[in-house]
Scaffold this active site. Structure first.
Site, short mmCIF file in Angstrom:
data_model
loop_
_atom_site.label_atom_id
_atom_site.label_comp_id
_atom_site.label_asym_id
_atom_site.label_seq_id
_atom_site.Cartn_x
_atom_site.Cartn_y
_atom_site.Cartn_z
N GLU A 94 -12.32 -10.56 2.08
CA GLU A 94 -13.37 -11.32 2.76
C GLU A 94 -14.24 -12.12 1.80
O GLU A 94 -15.03 -12.97 2.22
CB GLU A 94 -14.26 -10.36 3.57
CG GLU A 94 -13.54 -9.78 4.79
CD GLU A 94 -14.37 -8.78 5.56
OE1 GLU A 94 -15.32 -8.22 4.98
OE2 GLU A 94 -14.05 -8.55 6.74
N GLU A 125 -0.67 8.37 -3.07
CA GLU A 125 -2.04 8.73 -3.45
C GLU A 125 -2.08 9.79 -4.54
O GLU A 125 -3.08 9.94 -5.23
CB GLU A 125 -2.83 9.20 -2.23
CG GLU A 125 -2.50 10.59 -1.73
CD GLU A 125 -3.54 11.08 -0.72
OE1 GLU A 125 -4.08 12.17 -0.94
OE2 GLU A 125 -3.79 10.37 0.27
#
Length: 311
Positions: A94, A125
């Site tokens: 963004e 992960e």
């Protein structure tokens, strides 16, 4: 750091985490009316801002350090797995349309790569090696900042990213939602937003995810304010890539200058649609090339450029 390999040890470790705690008072939540569940969830969410507020000094210190590095040409790099990684990628994505940053200036890394945005990538992960490889691919430098994000504060990918970044003399931030986390301890700037047990046991996309989103909003937005990407609370570096943003650009120039529509259109035409430059031409009564030069000499800070403009 490596993940706990013994299932019994891992269970004990998870049970020690606030974000994984079981709430006996919510054990019958599935039997409640929908409106009551919504009220409970809304009440839980309402506690998150206070948890963030308790850590504002740590957040502000991290922002000042990040802005200092970015002013020297550094990048802001988020690294996380699962929900935490997705939030980092979202915040990074963004920045270009909001602040006209280069897509490589704010980067989001998620364990397992782009595929992990929509599906689980087995074992990603837990891989410290993957974190190091992802950062090495970016040719990490001392002006960069790496923000490790993990609700539990124990995710090996996030911790390894921070540890590897420190070895490269990059600035490091560890954002977690448990006190005394390994992630915060590994970073120069540890930020622990303790939101407590989740409505659904261990579902850290809820309060923990909300807390992480709020903090990431602060890290990127206030850093960009410090870098001169705004004029007051106006997004003067907005990229006008569609009709809505072109209309917003005109409105921003109007709010900043009070100029009539005709003058705004002339100013934007003279500056190739650059909002910050157009504002400077109107407020300082200079032409487009002069505005561009003043802004370059002021490192993009509109207030400084206005102060340096000829009287």
């Amino acid at each position: 750091m490596t993940s706990t390999s013994n299932p019994r040890d891992l269970r004990a470790e998870l049970e020690s985490l606030t974000t994984e705690a079981f709430r006996p008072d919510l054990a019958d939540i599935d039997r409640l009316p929908t409106l009551e569940i919504a009220r409970l969830m809304n009440g839980e969410d309402a506690t998150v801002p206070a948890a963030v507020a308790a850590r504002l000094p740590a957040i502000a210190a991290a922002i000042d350090a990040i802005a200092d590095r970015m002013a020297r040409g550094g990048r802001l790099i988020y690294a996380g797995a699962g929900t935490a990684g997705r939030l980092g990628v979202l915040d990074a994505s963004e920045c270009p349309p909001t602040f006209d940053t280069d897509p490589e200036q704010v980067v989001g890394l998620i364990a397992g790569g782009p595929e992990a945005m929509v599906t689980s990538v087995e074992g990603a992960e837990d891989s410290a090696e993957l974190a190091r490889a992802d950062l090495d691919a970016l040719a990490l430098g001392s002006a960069d900042t790496v923000v490790g994000i993990s609700a539990s504060g124990r995710t090996p990918y996030a911790i390894a990213a921070v540890e590897h970044a420190r070895r490269q003399n990059a600035l490091t931030v560890g954002l977690a939602c448990n006190a005394g986390s390994a992630l915060a301890a590994a970073a120069e700037h540890g930020i622990e937003i303790v939101v407590g047990p989740e409505l659904l046991t261990g579902s850290t996309r809820l309060k923990a995810g909300t807390a992480q989103k709020l903090v990431l909003n602060m890290l990127s937005t206030i850093t960009m304010i410090r870098l001169g990407k705004t004029y007051g609370n106006l997004m003067v570096d907005v990229r006008a890539s569609n009709e809505k943003l072109r209309a917003r650009s005109r409105r921003i120039v109007a709010l900043a200058t009070g100029a009539p529509d005709e003058a705004i259109e002339r100013a934007l035409a003279a500056t190739d649609g650059e909002v910050k430059n157009a504002i400077l031409t109107l407020l300082a009564d200079v032409d487009g090339p002069t505005a561009a030069r003043l802004l370059e000499e002021s490192n993009g800070h509109l207030r400084a450029a206005l102060a340096a403009a000829p009287r």
